[in-house]
Design a protein around this motif. Structure first.
Motif, PDB file in Angstrom:
ATOM      1  N   VAL A 229      76.465   5.572 104.843  1.00  0.00           N
ATOM      2  CA  VAL A 229      74.559   5.369 104.740  1.00  0.00           C
ATOM      3  C   VAL A 229      73.983   6.288 105.001  1.00  0.00           C
ATOM      4  N   LYS A 230      74.588   7.212 105.738  1.00  0.00           N
ATOM      5  CA  LYS A 230      73.669   8.352 105.636  1.00  0.00           C
ATOM      6  C   LYS A 230      73.764   9.611 103.787  1.00  0.00           C
ATOM      7  N   ARG A 231      74.438  10.482 103.806  1.00  0.00           N
ATOM      8  CA  ARG A 231      74.758  10.223 102.284  1.00  0.00           C
ATOM      9  C   ARG A 231      75.021   9.643 101.265  1.00  0.00           C
ATOM     10  N   GLU A 232      74.411   8.066 101.231  1.00  0.00           N
ATOM     11  CA  GLU A 232      74.004   7.350 100.192  1.00  0.00           C
ATOM     12  C   GLU A 232      72.517   7.195  99.764  1.00  0.00           C
ATOM     13  N   ILE A 233      72.150   7.353 100.869  1.00  0.00           N
ATOM     14  CA  ILE A 233      70.224   6.809 101.293  1.00  0.00           C
ATOM     15  C   ILE A 233      70.210   8.864 100.762  1.00  0.00           C
ATOM     16  N   TYR A 234      70.840   9.510 101.230  1.00  0.00           N
ATOM     17  CA  TYR A 234      70.077  11.230 100.277  1.00  0.00           C
ATOM     18  C   TYR A 234      70.723  10.987  99.090  1.00  0.00           C
ATOM     19  N   GLU A 235      71.829  11.038  98.678  1.00  0.00           N
ATOM     20  CA  GLU A 235      72.101  10.742  97.185  1.00  0.00           C
ATOM     21  C   GLU A 235      70.881  10.162  95.969  1.00  0.00           C
ATOM     22  N   GLU A 236      70.869   9.049  97.139  1.00  0.00           N
ATOM     23  CA  GLU A 236      69.966   7.954  95.691  1.00  0.00           C
ATOM     24  C   GLU A 236      68.834   8.721  95.879  1.00  0.00           C
ATOM     25  N   SER A 237      67.669   9.012  97.124  1.00  0.00           N
ATOM     26  CA  SER A 237      66.206   9.186  97.086  1.00  0.00           C
ATOM     27  C   SER A 237      66.203  10.735  98.340  1.00  0.00           C
ATOM     28  N   VAL A 274      64.370  10.899  92.826  1.00  0.00           N
ATOM     29  CA  VAL A 274      65.350   9.726  92.414  1.00  0.00           C
ATOM     30  C   VAL A 274      66.111  11.133  91.285  1.00  0.00           C
ATOM     31  N   ASP A 275      65.516  11.940  91.493  1.00  0.00           N
ATOM     32  CA  ASP A 275      66.677  12.813  90.305  1.00  0.00           C
ATOM     33  C   ASP A 275      68.273  13.177  90.791  1.00  0.00           C
ATOM     34  N   LEU A 276      67.935  12.799  91.995  1.00  0.00           N
ATOM     35  CA  LEU A 276      69.622  13.898  92.587  1.00  0.00           C
ATOM     36  C   LEU A 276      70.680  12.938  91.871  1.00  0.00           C
ATOM     37  N   ASP A 277      71.296  11.718  91.843  1.00  0.00           N
ATOM     38  CA  ASP A 277      72.454  10.943  91.295  1.00  0.00           C
ATOM     39  C   ASP A 277      71.725  10.162  90.168  1.00  0.00           C
ATOM     40  N   ASN A 278      70.395  10.315  89.692  1.00  0.00           N
ATOM     41  CA  ASN A 278      69.314   9.434  88.667  1.00  0.00           C
ATOM     42  C   ASN A 278      69.932   8.302  89.391  1.00  0.00           C
ATOM     43  N   GLU A 279      70.736   7.173  90.023  1.00  0.00           N
ATOM     44  CA  GLU A 279      70.846   5.586  90.042  1.00  0.00           C
ATOM     45  C   GLU A 279      69.628   4.770  90.145  1.00  0.00           C
ATOM     46  N   LEU A 280      68.721   4.982  90.313  1.00  0.00           N
ATOM     47  CA  LEU A 280      67.236   5.050  91.365  1.00  0.00           C
ATOM     48  C   LEU A 280      66.800   4.677  90.453  1.00  0.00           C
ATOM     49  N   GLY A 281      65.378   3.979  89.292  1.00  0.00           N
ATOM     50  CA  GLY A 281      64.605   4.129  88.208  1.00  0.00           C
ATOM     51  C   GLY A 281      63.361   4.398  89.029  1.00  0.00           C
ATOM     52  N   ASP A 282      63.125   4.355  90.195  1.00  0.00           N
ATOM     53  CA  ASP A 282      61.709   4.110  90.964  1.00  0.00           C
ATOM     54  C   ASP A 282      62.175   3.704  93.023  1.00  0.00           C
TER      55      ASP A 282
END
Length: 358
Positions: A229-237, A274-282
């Motif tokens: 959970v912690k890793r995914e949240i940090y990677e995406e946001s 949102v530029d860390l792994d570019n999975e989120l547009g916003d």
């Protein structure tokens, strides 16, 4: 799905997962001997002459289930009456001692389309009802607590058996809830995927993102759920979180995922990236009031637009919602958002008060 159009009994269209009897699907099953099939069938005969007789085999319990021809069938289990003990007693000898309704999943993906269409027409309970195939994800909104697990198990098992027909040596395996090879058993895989609701320290704002795509957030090997959970949240946001608490899970048989839902509390004063792994547009914070307004809008949830066409036509005349969230009847993400917005998460006040850290 069995569809009942609007009529005297209901002003709205009703859909329900359809269950067919063995007699109804018999034309699609092929050989009269459904299980215990041998290596070859008699030429021009509907019944195999090379069948497995239990008395001849030391491993009869396994080989009695052999099905080498015809559409794939997977036994899902027996639905027993509530007044029947679920665990076998000392008097239990065989499956014949079980009482209840057995359920199977039948793979007809390679069946004759004309025969399948004939089945749909003949199995319909009345001219006013329509029996048809529908895309499973939006159709799941109609499933009740009995239909949903049967569909999920059936779809997962049919898919897994189709993907695991042979051993690395080329030998065929036996279809069922597991597959037996020469010297071992292969059990169905379940891939855990975490999905999270990120709350700020006040407990009144939630972090929502708009995906460019929908990559599954798989738990890595040797990784705990909380760490995932912690890793995914940090990677995406770019947001660091603490106080990870479990909420609920959801089977996702596309093909074999288990969605595991959590809440987490964001550390204060962090920049959203949102530029860390570019999975989120916003991604940005939304207040409880903003989310409740969207949930109250007839078109505020996704994947629900086909449930009531008449109501949607009226709703389209309204100003559109500020954004949309997943439907809680279909996706655990919608459940996490809905329960937080309506103060239905007793774990969160303790986490927000920082009484413990995970």
């Amino acid at each position: 799905m069995l569809t009942n159009p609007p009529g005297e009994n209901s002003a709205e269209e009703i859909r329900k997962l359809a269950f067919l009897s063995t007699a109804q699907v018999k034309p699609l099953l092929g050989l009269d001997r459904l299980f215990g099939q041998g290596q070859s069938a008699a030429s021009g005969d509907s019944v195999s002459t090379d069948v497995i007789e239990p008395a001849e085999l030391p491993e009869q319990k396994i080989l009695q289930a052999a099905r080498l021809r015809g559409p794939r069938i997977v036994f899902l289990g027996v639905h027993e009456r509530e007044d029947v003990k679920a665990l076998p007693t000392g008097n239990f000898k065989s499956a014949k001692d079980l009482t209840g309704t057995p359920y199977f999943a039948l793979d007809i993906s390679k069946s004759d389309p004309a025969e399948v269409e004939k089945l749909l027409q003949s199995a319909s309970p009345s001219p006013s009802h329509k029996l048809e195939f529908q895309e499973s994800r939006p159709a799941a909104a109609w499933f009740d607590h009995f239909d949903a697990p049967i569909f999920s198990l059936g779809r997962s098992m049919v898919d897994w058996n189709a993907r695991n027909r042979f051993l690395p040596t080329g030998s065929i395996t036996k279809s069922g809830p597991y597959r037996r090879g020469l010297h071992n058993f292969a059990h169905p895989r379940t891939d855990a995927v975490v999905i999270m609701g990120v709350i700020d320290e006040t407990g009144d704002r939630i972090l929502l993102g708009n995906n460019k795509r929908f990559p599954p957030r798989f738990v890595e090997p040797s990784e705990a759920f909380e760490d995932s959970v912690k890793r995914e949240i940090y990677e995406e946001s770019g947001i660091k979180v603490r106080n990870v608490v479990y909420h609920s899970g959801q089977p996702w048989p596309f093909p074999a995922n288990l969605m595991v839902g959590f809440y987490a509390i964001a550390e204060p004063n962090q920049e959203i990236r949102v530029d860390l792994d570019n999975e989120l547009g916003d991604a940005r914070w939304f207040t409880r009031e903003e989310v409740l307004e969207v949930l109250a809008h007839p078109l505020g949830t996704t994947m629900g637009s086909s449930l009531n066409a008449k109501a949607n036509t009226e709703a389209e005349k309204l100003p559109p919602p500020a954004f949309r969230v997943p439907n809680k009847a279909q996706a655990i993400a919608g459940v996490l958002i809905h329960d937080w917005a309506h103060h239905k998460v007793p774990q969160l006040p303790r986490a927000v008060n920082n009484s413990s850290k995970i």
